[in-house]
Design a protein around this motif. Sequence first.
Motif, PDB file in Angstrom:
ATOM      1  N   GLN A  49     -47.230  34.231   3.821  1.00  0.00           N
ATOM      2  CA  GLN A  49     -47.362  35.402   4.684  1.00  0.00           C
ATOM      3  C   GLN A  49     -46.682  35.196   6.040  1.00  0.00           C
ATOM      4  OE1 GLN A  49     -48.934  38.191   3.554  1.00  0.00           O
ATOM      5  NE2 GLN A  49     -49.302  37.154   1.617  1.00  0.00           N
ATOM      6  N   CYS A  50     -46.552  33.942   6.466  1.00  0.00           N
ATOM      7  CA  CYS A  50     -46.047  33.730   7.826  1.00  0.00           C
ATOM      8  C   CYS A  50     -44.991  32.633   7.967  1.00  0.00           C
ATOM      9  CB  CYS A  50     -47.220  33.429   8.771  1.00  0.00           C
ATOM     10  SG  CYS A  50     -48.097  31.874   8.404  1.00  0.00           S
ATOM     11  N   LYS A  51     -44.615  31.932   6.898  1.00  0.00           N
ATOM     12  CA  LYS A  51     -43.636  30.851   7.052  1.00  0.00           C
ATOM     13  C   LYS A  51     -42.316  31.405   7.584  1.00  0.00           C
ATOM     14  CE  LYS A  51     -41.890  30.846   2.261  1.00  0.00           C
ATOM     15  NZ  LYS A  51     -41.774  30.057   1.029  1.00  0.00           N
ATOM     16  N   GLU A  52     -41.633  30.574   8.355  1.00  0.00           N
ATOM     17  CA  GLU A  52     -40.435  31.034   9.061  1.00  0.00           C
ATOM     18  C   GLU A  52     -39.229  30.181   8.686  1.00  0.00           C
ATOM     19  OE1 GLU A  52     -39.447  30.624  13.620  1.00  0.00           O
ATOM     20  OE2 GLU A  52     -40.807  32.334  13.319  1.00  0.00           O
ATOM     21  N   GLU A  53     -38.126  30.858   8.376  1.00  0.00           N
ATOM     22  CA  GLU A  53     -36.903  30.168   7.978  1.00  0.00           C
ATOM     23  C   GLU A  53     -36.183  29.600   9.204  1.00  0.00           C
ATOM     24  OE1 GLU A  53     -32.583  31.582   6.311  1.00  0.00           O
ATOM     25  OE2 GLU A  53     -34.354  32.473   5.352  1.00  0.00           O
ATOM     26  N   TYR A  54     -35.549  28.422   9.024  1.00  0.00           N
ATOM     27  CA  TYR A  54     -34.711  27.853  10.082  1.00  0.00           C
ATOM     28  C   TYR A  54     -33.681  26.927   9.446  1.00  0.00           C
ATOM     29  CZ  TYR A  54     -37.112  23.302   9.818  1.00  0.00           C
ATOM     30  OH  TYR A  54     -37.599  22.097   9.400  1.00  0.00           O
ATOM     31  N   ILE A  55     -32.690  26.538  10.237  1.00  0.00           N
ATOM     32  CA  ILE A  55     -31.656  25.619   9.758  1.00  0.00           C
ATOM     33  C   ILE A  55     -32.013  24.206  10.207  1.00  0.00           C
ATOM     34  CG2 ILE A  55     -29.196  25.009   9.843  1.00  0.00           C
ATOM     35  CD1 ILE A  55     -29.847  27.579   8.299  1.00  0.00           C
ATOM     36  N   SER A  56     -31.912  23.261   9.297  1.00  0.00           N
ATOM     37  CA  SER A  56     -32.326  21.884   9.574  1.00  0.00           C
ATOM     38  C   SER A  56     -31.575  21.296  10.767  1.00  0.00           C
ATOM     39  CB  SER A  56     -32.095  21.013   8.337  1.00  0.00           C
ATOM     40  OG  SER A  56     -30.725  21.030   7.960  1.00  0.00           O
ATOM     41  N   ASN A  57     -32.276  20.451  11.533  1.00  0.00           N
ATOM     42  CA  ASN A  57     -31.630  19.765  12.651  1.00  0.00           C
ATOM     43  C   ASN A  57     -30.881  18.534  12.140  1.00  0.00           C
ATOM     44  OD1 ASN A  57     -33.483  17.577  12.395  1.00  0.00           O
ATOM     45  ND2 ASN A  57     -34.971  18.668  13.682  1.00  0.00           N
ATOM     46  N   GLU A  58     -30.245  17.791  13.046  1.00  0.00           N
ATOM     47  CA  GLU A  58     -29.394  16.676  12.649  1.00  0.00           C
ATOM     48  C   GLU A  58     -30.164  15.599  11.883  1.00  0.00           C
ATOM     49  OE1 GLU A  58     -26.542  13.226  14.692  1.00  0.00           O
ATOM     50  OE2 GLU A  58     -27.345  14.887  15.904  1.00  0.00           O
ATOM     51  N   LYS A  59     -31.349  15.238  12.380  1.00  0.00           N
ATOM     52  CA  LYS A  59     -32.135  14.190  11.733  1.00  0.00           C
ATOM     53  C   LYS A  59     -32.587  14.625  10.344  1.00  0.00           C
ATOM     54  CE  LYS A  59     -36.303  11.366  12.307  1.00  0.00           C
ATOM     55  NZ  LYS A  59     -37.497  11.098  13.158  1.00  0.00           N
ATOM     56  N   GLU A  60     -33.085  15.849  10.238  1.00  0.00           N
ATOM     57  CA  GLU A  60     -33.529  16.373   8.937  1.00  0.00           C
ATOM     58  C   GLU A  60     -32.364  16.444   7.966  1.00  0.00           C
ATOM     59  OE1 GLU A  60     -37.121  19.307  10.590  1.00  0.00           O
ATOM     60  OE2 GLU A  60     -35.068  20.042  10.373  1.00  0.00           O
ATOM     61  N   SER A  61     -31.209  16.938   8.439  1.00  0.00           N
ATOM     62  CA  SER A  61     -30.034  17.072   7.566  1.00  0.00           C
ATOM     63  C   SER A  61     -29.578  15.715   7.045  1.00  0.00           C
ATOM     64  CB  SER A  61     -28.890  17.750   8.326  1.00  0.00           C
ATOM     65  OG  SER A  61     -29.257  19.048   8.730  1.00  0.00           O
ATOM     66  N   ARG A  62     -29.559  14.722   7.934  1.00  0.00           N
ATOM     67  CA  ARG A  62     -29.122  13.385   7.528  1.00  0.00           C
ATOM     68  C   ARG A  62     -30.070  12.795   6.484  1.00  0.00           C
ATOM     69  NH1 ARG A  62     -28.656  11.614  12.178  1.00  0.00           N
ATOM     70  NH2 ARG A  62     -30.651  10.534  12.424  1.00  0.00           N
ATOM     71  N   THR A  63     -31.354  12.957   6.704  1.00  0.00           N
ATOM     72  CA  THR A  63     -32.341  12.429   5.755  1.00  0.00           C
ATOM     73  C   THR A  63     -32.216  13.105   4.394  1.00  0.00           C
ATOM     74  OG1 THR A  63     -33.886  12.013   7.577  1.00  0.00           O
ATOM     75  CG2 THR A  63     -34.808  12.075   5.355  1.00  0.00           C
ATOM     76  N   ILE A  64     -32.115  14.424   4.406  1.00  0.00           N
ATOM     77  CA  ILE A  64     -32.008  15.166   3.142  1.00  0.00           C
ATOM     78  C   ILE A  64     -30.728  14.804   2.413  1.00  0.00           C
ATOM     79  CG2 ILE A  64     -31.779  17.475   2.135  1.00  0.00           C
ATOM     80  CD1 ILE A  64     -33.576  18.492   4.445  1.00  0.00           C
ATOM     81  N   THR A  65     -29.611  14.714   3.132  1.00  0.00           N
ATOM     82  CA  THR A  65     -28.325  14.375   2.509  1.00  0.00           C
ATOM     83  C   THR A  65     -28.377  12.989   1.875  1.00  0.00           C
ATOM     84  OG1 THR A  65     -27.120  15.770   4.078  1.00  0.00           O
ATOM     85  CG2 THR A  65     -25.866  14.060   2.940  1.00  0.00           C
ATOM     86  N   ASN A  66     -28.985  12.034   2.567  1.00  0.00           N
ATOM     87  CA  ASN A  66     -29.095  10.678   2.014  1.00  0.00           C
ATOM     88  C   ASN A  66     -29.916  10.661   0.728  1.00  0.00           C
ATOM     89  OD1 ASN A  66     -27.603   9.619   4.096  1.00  0.00           O
ATOM     90  ND2 ASN A  66     -29.375   9.000   5.321  1.00  0.00           N
ATOM     91  N   ILE A  67     -31.034  11.405   0.722  1.00  0.00           N
ATOM     92  CA  ILE A  67     -31.902  11.417  -0.462  1.00  0.00           C
ATOM     93  C   ILE A  67     -31.224  12.127  -1.633  1.00  0.00           C
ATOM     94  CG2 ILE A  67     -34.069  12.342  -1.385  1.00  0.00           C
ATOM     95  CD1 ILE A  67     -35.305  11.788   1.382  1.00  0.00           C
ATOM     96  N   LEU A  68     -30.572  13.258  -1.369  1.00  0.00           N
ATOM     97  CA  LEU A  68     -29.886  13.979  -2.446  1.00  0.00           C
ATOM     98  C   LEU A  68     -28.701  13.175  -2.965  1.00  0.00           C
ATOM     99  CD1 LEU A  68     -29.899  17.652  -1.096  1.00  0.00           C
ATOM    100  CD2 LEU A  68     -31.477  16.584  -2.702  1.00  0.00           C
ATOM    101  N   GLY A  69     -28.024  12.464  -2.049  1.00  0.00           N
ATOM    102  CA  GLY A  69     -26.892  11.632  -2.468  1.00  0.00           C
ATOM    103  C   GLY A  69     -27.339  10.522  -3.399  1.00  0.00           C
ATOM    104  N   ALA A  70     -28.507   9.926  -3.090  1.00  0.00           N
ATOM    105  CA  ALA A  70     -29.039   8.873  -3.959  1.00  0.00           C
ATOM    106  C   ALA A  70     -29.398   9.428  -5.332  1.00  0.00           C
ATOM    107  CB  ALA A  70     -30.269   8.241  -3.309  1.00  0.00           C
ATOM    108  N   MET A  71     -29.882  10.661  -5.368  1.00  0.00           N
ATOM    109  CA  MET A  71     -30.209  11.288  -6.647  1.00  0.00           C
ATOM    110  C   MET A  71     -28.952  11.481  -7.499  1.00  0.00           C
ATOM    111  SD  MET A  71     -33.105  14.179  -5.824  1.00  0.00           S
ATOM    112  CE  MET A  71     -33.349  14.514  -7.589  1.00  0.00           C
ATOM    113  N   LYS A  72     -27.893  11.989  -6.863  1.00  0.00           N
ATOM    114  CA  LYS A  72     -26.652  12.223  -7.603  1.00  0.00           C
ATOM    115  C   LYS A  72     -26.051  10.913  -8.100  1.00  0.00           C
ATOM    116  CE  LYS A  72     -25.475  16.407  -4.974  1.00  0.00           C
ATOM    117  NZ  LYS A  72     -24.546  17.012  -3.996  1.00  0.00           N
TER     118      LYS A  72
END
Length: 566
Positions: A442-465
């Motif tokens: 009902q109230c969650k809000e969309e946003y674009i990831s910051n630098e730290k979040e983006s780096r962490t997510i990219t590293n984890i997804l890269g390890a998956m691939k």
Amino acid sequence: MTITFDEAVQNHALADLRKDEEEELVKVLSDKYGLPYIDLRGIAPEPDAMQMIKEEEARAAGLVPFKVVGRKLYIATLSPNNQKLEELLRPLETRGSELLLFLCSHASLEHVLSRYADLNQSNKVESGMLELTEEKMKTLMASFNSIEELKTQFDALINSQVLYKTTRLIEMIMAGALKFDASDIHIEPEEGTVRLRYRLNGVLNDISFFDFNALKNITSRLKLLAGLKLSTSANAQDGRFSIDLGAVEVEVRVSVIPGNYGESFVMRLLDPRHSVSNLDNIAFPAKLRELIDYAISKPNGVILTTGPTGSGKTTTLYAFLHKVYNKEVKIITIEDPVEYHLEGITQTQVEEEKGYTFLSGLRAALRQDPDIIMVGEIRDEDTAKVAINAALTGHLVFSTLHTNNAAGTIPRLIDLGVNPKVIASALSLALAQRLVRTLCNQCKEEYISNEKESRTITNILGAMKTSGKEDSMLGHLPDTSYKLYKPVGCDHCSMTGYDNRIGIFEAISMNADIEKILITNPSEREIRAAAQNQGIPSLREDAILKVLEGITSFDEVSRVVDLYSE
């Protein structure tokens, strides 16, 4: 000049004056009779003491018992020159009580006598059963729609002078916990106050603060309900009671421990309406669900779930039992305690003080011709060995183990003395899990990831691939920034931003690669490396995938899972 006369205020002032005059008079009389004076108006009498003398006898004799310490019974009276007083006290002395008499006023006497109403109300309640009817619950719940409104209700009730105040406080505590789906209720004495907290979606929330007089009455009532000793406050105690809601019965497990400022209560609510009994309701990754379906379809083997307390392990085991149950198989469980009752399954509860432990229960269960056994927890070497041997002799065994991750299951079993070669033959699947809060839609809000979040997510997804783990989302994601969601707070979620919980998982299935290294007493890292080609997301990978789906937030999974090391 106009003078306004307020008769009500004047009468109240006169009444207070008369009370003060009476207290002064009693102080004078106390010297005459040679008895110490006591003012009971601000003191909470002890239920243990009050139960030693009936209300009608106390009223007739003009006395009140208010405290008991060992064999010493503290009694306040209007006058020691009273035949009924002597007649009432003589049998108590004969039974070995040491009586300490005090002189008090009518106001003090009535203050304690009025507390018999709460005591009598609690005695009417069948031990172990708190009757909260569906109608009463609806009335209570209608008085608040959010945590803030509940806090206001508590404050008003605590500061009021209503009859059966203790009963109403307990009813409000339980009604609030049930309405907001609290898993636990904490009553914690601190310096100068008592804190009431609910655990909502895995996180503790302050609900109210009250004084120690209210605490004494509440804890005495809760002890009565849970079948605990009223006179013991220096030792830990465990008990239980039920809340009868008519259509359903909610079990409450009570734990009491002594603290610096008084006894601390924690109550775990086991509401059968919220038990997950269907595997389809649990958010397993697709690859893991395939392995689970295969493992539980086998006629034998051990499936272990791991994780910290409160991570949903028992709920997962119950979902397994629900999936495998049919009229052609015999299922026995050994639990501590039996949290939810399952139809068609023989459930037993550990009672260590009577000698019925997980080990003795498991051995007894094997003599009952079972097909499937659930052991609540493997805690020691003997239980581990019997469970493993049961799997080798044609039984399907479900249990839990305390490790941080799925890879830690095998080293833990070896530490418990299980032969590594036997583990390879018996262990089908080791599962690890955590619970994270889900965002309020009902109230969650969309946003674009910051630098730290983006780096962490990219590293984890890269390890998956790199490891060849497939997920439908991986081919549709950018490499630098990501669309995420964060909590905001609204009336629907009581301003928390979250409204439920979901599991995140990882698992290791026994295969030839792991079997080869078992004889070397492998570390968690070595086991994880050997299982890399199984294609199952790790805890942090599953967590990030659920973040990217908008199910939960980056901050929430960071609270529960280490996203920065593997």
